[in-house]
Design an enzyme around this catalytic site. Structure first.
Site, PDB file in Angstrom:
ATOM      1  N   HIS A  82       1.277  -1.476  -0.338  1.00 10.79           N
ATOM      2  CA  HIS A  82       0.016  -0.407   0.047  1.00 10.79           C
ATOM      3  C   HIS A  82       0.961   1.262   0.151  1.00 10.79           C
ATOM      4  O   HIS A  82       1.709   1.244   1.178  1.00 10.79           O
ATOM      5  CB  HIS A  82      -1.354   0.306   1.020  1.00 10.79           C
ATOM      6  CG  HIS A  82      -1.971   1.210   1.003  1.00 10.79           C
ATOM      7  ND1 HIS A  82      -3.499   0.975   0.345  1.00 10.79           N
ATOM      8  CD2 HIS A  82      -2.300   2.264   1.858  1.00 10.79           C
ATOM      9  CE1 HIS A  82      -3.755   2.288   0.202  1.00 10.79           C
ATOM     10  NE2 HIS A  82      -2.980   3.229   1.741  1.00 10.79           N
ATOM     11  N   ASP A 161     -14.742   2.906   6.189  1.00 10.56           N
ATOM     12  CA  ASP A 161     -13.878   3.704   5.774  1.00 10.56           C
ATOM     13  C   ASP A 161     -14.379   4.742   4.556  1.00 10.56           C
ATOM     14  O   ASP A 161     -13.936   5.103   3.563  1.00 10.56           O
ATOM     15  CB  ASP A 161     -12.575   2.440   4.904  1.00 10.56           C
ATOM     16  CG  ASP A 161     -11.700   3.711   5.157  1.00 10.56           C
ATOM     17  OD1 ASP A 161     -11.045   5.211   5.487  1.00 10.56           O
ATOM     18  OD2 ASP A 161     -11.395   4.003   3.248  1.00 10.56           O
ATOM     19  N   ARG A 168     -14.345  13.067   4.788  1.00 15.00           N
ATOM     20  CA  ARG A 168     -12.442  13.980   4.695  1.00 15.00           C
ATOM     21  C   ARG A 168     -12.230  14.285   4.072  1.00 15.00           C
ATOM     22  O   ARG A 168     -11.830  15.674   3.762  1.00 15.00           O
ATOM     23  CB  ARG A 168     -11.768  12.830   5.565  1.00 15.00           C
ATOM     24  CG  ARG A 168     -11.694  12.330   6.904  1.00 15.00           C
ATOM     25  CD  ARG A 168     -11.285  10.426   6.993  1.00 15.00           C
ATOM     26  NE  ARG A 168      -9.651  10.969   6.828  1.00 15.00           N
ATOM     27  CZ  ARG A 168      -8.763  10.335   6.651  1.00 15.00           C
ATOM     28  NH1 ARG A 168      -8.863   9.344   5.944  1.00 15.00           N
ATOM     29  NH2 ARG A 168      -7.642  10.548   5.865  1.00 15.00           N
ATOM     30  N   SER A 183      -8.235   4.799   8.414  1.00 14.11           N
ATOM     31  CA  SER A 183      -8.634   4.301   7.224  1.00 14.11           C
ATOM     32  C   SER A 183      -7.855   3.364   6.106  1.00 14.11           C
ATOM     33  O   SER A 183      -8.312   2.400   5.694  1.00 14.11           O
ATOM     34  CB  SER A 183      -8.562   5.475   6.496  1.00 14.11           C
ATOM     35  OG  SER A 183      -8.626   5.577   4.827  1.00 14.11           O
ATOM     36  N   LYS A 187      -8.405  -0.829   5.688  1.00  9.42           N
ATOM     37  CA  LYS A 187      -9.031  -1.502   4.292  1.00  9.42           C
ATOM     38  C   LYS A 187      -8.405  -3.145   4.578  1.00  9.42           C
ATOM     39  O   LYS A 187      -8.788  -4.082   3.801  1.00  9.42           O
ATOM     40  CB  LYS A 187      -8.872  -0.829   3.079  1.00  9.42           C
ATOM     41  CG  LYS A 187     -10.410  -0.158   2.945  1.00  9.42           C
ATOM     42  CD  LYS A 187      -9.096   1.225   1.132  1.00  9.42           C
ATOM     43  CE  LYS A 187      -8.343   2.306   1.982  1.00  9.42           C
ATOM     44  NZ  LYS A 187      -8.518   3.168   2.002  1.00  9.42           N
TER      45      LYS A 187
HETATM   46  N1  URA Z   1      -5.462   6.569   1.401  1.00  7.38           N
HETATM   47  C1  URA Z   1      -6.009   5.557   2.489  1.00  7.38           C
HETATM   48  O1  URA Z   1      -6.536   5.028   1.714  1.00  7.38           O
HETATM   49  N2  URA Z   1      -6.942   6.101   2.888  1.00  7.38           N
HETATM   50  C2  URA Z   1      -6.084   7.738   3.106  1.00  7.38           C
HETATM   51  O2  URA Z   1      -6.562   8.141   4.562  1.00  7.38           O
HETATM   52  C3  URA Z   1      -5.242   8.417   2.913  1.00  7.38           C
HETATM   53  C4  URA Z   1      -4.723   7.158   2.030  1.00  7.38           C
END
Ligand code: URA
Length: 442
Positions: A82, A161, A168, A183, A187
């Site tokens: 990620h 999320d 957000r 967040s 995930k």
């Molecule tokens: N990527 C994400 O999945 N969430 C965030 O809050 C920022 C970047």
């Protein structure tokens, strides 16, 4: 419990309990807490922060708002990567097929472009026919068949999320370490992985511009992952210029395909190989990151990684002929060169501005429901440290829009700073955090 009391407690800098966080997030999902109270709560967290325990509780509550995918019937250590978001960051498109070709299953759930940063989903969807909205059943089927799957967040995975993130984005509460951590990790923990490699960006194109903030984010993400029983390695990497040369969805697919076919774009492939090395090691197909890097290079040179990418495109409904013959793709209406006004060296690049101009050209969204133009974007001709003569192109941009050309030209020209002295380009991979501690990357 009263929502306003919880907002007040956080506003005043006090620590929230797990029950309070759970009440608030679950109330928001059920619709008993409205957007305006969640917005106030998010702003309170943005200003007052959350300690590690609160951040862990928030992650857990968000994780359990949906399904946790079970991939235990698929053999092998499942590893994902990620990135916290950047400009020209097409790494996933090259990395995932490399790692899958090395025998490590890669279940990848990616996001869309956000603000000035691009998203893997938008890049994949620029391939005609490519489907990213697979159900969980289909997701499991694809990974078990080809060892690789790339989809978007579904209603079933961390729905909290999904809903909070959209809020957000429009309430200026993205750049918060606890909110970003919960967040991302909610995930990632839901997608069925055993291990995770994190690429935390720092610099003028990253959400965390300062190194110290990126470091704090990397440590938080790493520790949450570890505490949830996952094998994690976090890297802190430079985002003071776009990665590679292409910025914009189809343009980035073309650059990725070139790299998969063995063309070396130096910074892009340096980072891809580093992350691939770590993933292959965590996936237990190499003894060290260095060995993993060797395997990654081998599957590029043998063509296996490219074949794996073609397999992925085909399996998810994409038209492979566009990958094999990119010249078939429709051309943008305008292709405009931005030329240097001075002799010298590229001293710095305003990466945020490059990202924002690419959005203006049509490559990103300013509202959630905006349509993206997959052909739009920018190809840099010079990067930091490159010599440039007056009149030489610094970049070329592509768009169908007539009314943005003048502004795009002016803004892109200003984004490149040219100096008489040759600068030292920024170090790309700065730091690694793993179970052994924090290391400066060599
Ligand atoms: N990527 C994400 O999945 N969430 C965030 O809050 C920022 C970047």
């Amino acid at each position: 419990m009263l929502p306003a009391e919880i907002i007040r407690k956080k506003r005043d800098g006090r620590k929230l309990t797990k029950d309070e966080i759970s009440f608030f997030v679950n109330g928001y999902i059920k619709g008993t807490i409205p957007d305006y109270q969640m917005s106030a709560f998010l702003m309170a967290v943005y200003f007052q922060g959350m300690d590690f325990e609160e951040t862990t509780h928030l992650t857990e509550v968000m994780l359990h708002s949906g399904e946790i995918v079970d991939l235990s019937d698929i053999p092998g250590v499942k590893v994902d990567k990620h990135s916290t978001g950047g400009v020209g960051d097409k790494i996933s498109l090259i990395l995932a097929p490399i790692v899958a070709s090395a025998g490590v299953p890669v279940p990848m759930i990616s996001g869309r472009g956000l603000g000035h940063t691009g998203g893997t989903l938008d890049k994949l969807e620029s391939i005609p026919g490519f489907k990213t909205n697979l159900s969980i059943i289909e997701y499991k089927k694809v990974i078990s068949e080809i060892g690789l799957v790339m989809i978007g967040q579904t209603q079933e995975i961390a729905p909290a999320d999904k809903k909070i993130y959209a809020l957000r984005d429009v309430t200026a509460t993205v750049e918060s370490i606890p909110l970003i951590s919960a967040s991302i990790m909610s995930k990632k923990l839901a997608e069925g992985i055993d291990a995770l490699v994190l690429d935390v960006k720092t610099g003028n194109g990253a959400f965390m511009r300062e190194y110290e903030k990126a470091f704090e984010l990397a440590q938080t993400l790493f520790t949450i992952g570890k505490n949830f029983g996952k094998k994690v390695i976090a890297f802190i990497t430079d985002m003071n210029q776009p990665l590679g040369y292409a910025v914009g969805n189809w343009l980035e697919v073309i650059e990725s395909v070139q790299c998969l076919r063995g063309f070396e774009v130096p910074d892009l492939m340096e980072l891809t190989y580093t992350l691939a090395g770590a993933m292959i090691m965590l996936g237990e197909k190499a003894r060290s990151i260095e060995d993993g890097i060797k395997i990654a290079k081998k599957v590029i040179y043998s063509g296996e990684a490219y074949e794996k990418f073609l397999q992925l495109v085909e399996r998810q409904g994409g038209d492979v002929s566009f990958i094999e013959n990119p010249e078939k793709y429709p051309l943008p209406k305008h292709s405009i060169e931005v030329k240097s006004m001075f002799d010298g060296y590229v001293y710095s690049i305003d990466t945020l501005e490059i990202g924002l101009v690419s959005v203006m050209l049509g490559a990103g969204r300013t509202k959630v429901d905006d349509l993206i133009d997959p052909k739009a974007g920018i190809v840099l001709k010079k990067k930091i440290g490159d010599e440039v003569q007056t009149g030489e192109p610094l970049a070329v941009f592509y768009t169908d829009k007539d009314d943005v050309i003048k502004t795009a030209k002016e803004r892109l020209l200003k984004a490149f700073k040219i100096n008489p002295e040759k600068p030292i380009p920024p170090k790309l991979v700065k730091t690694m955090i793993d179970l052994e501690g924090i290391k400066e990357w060599k």
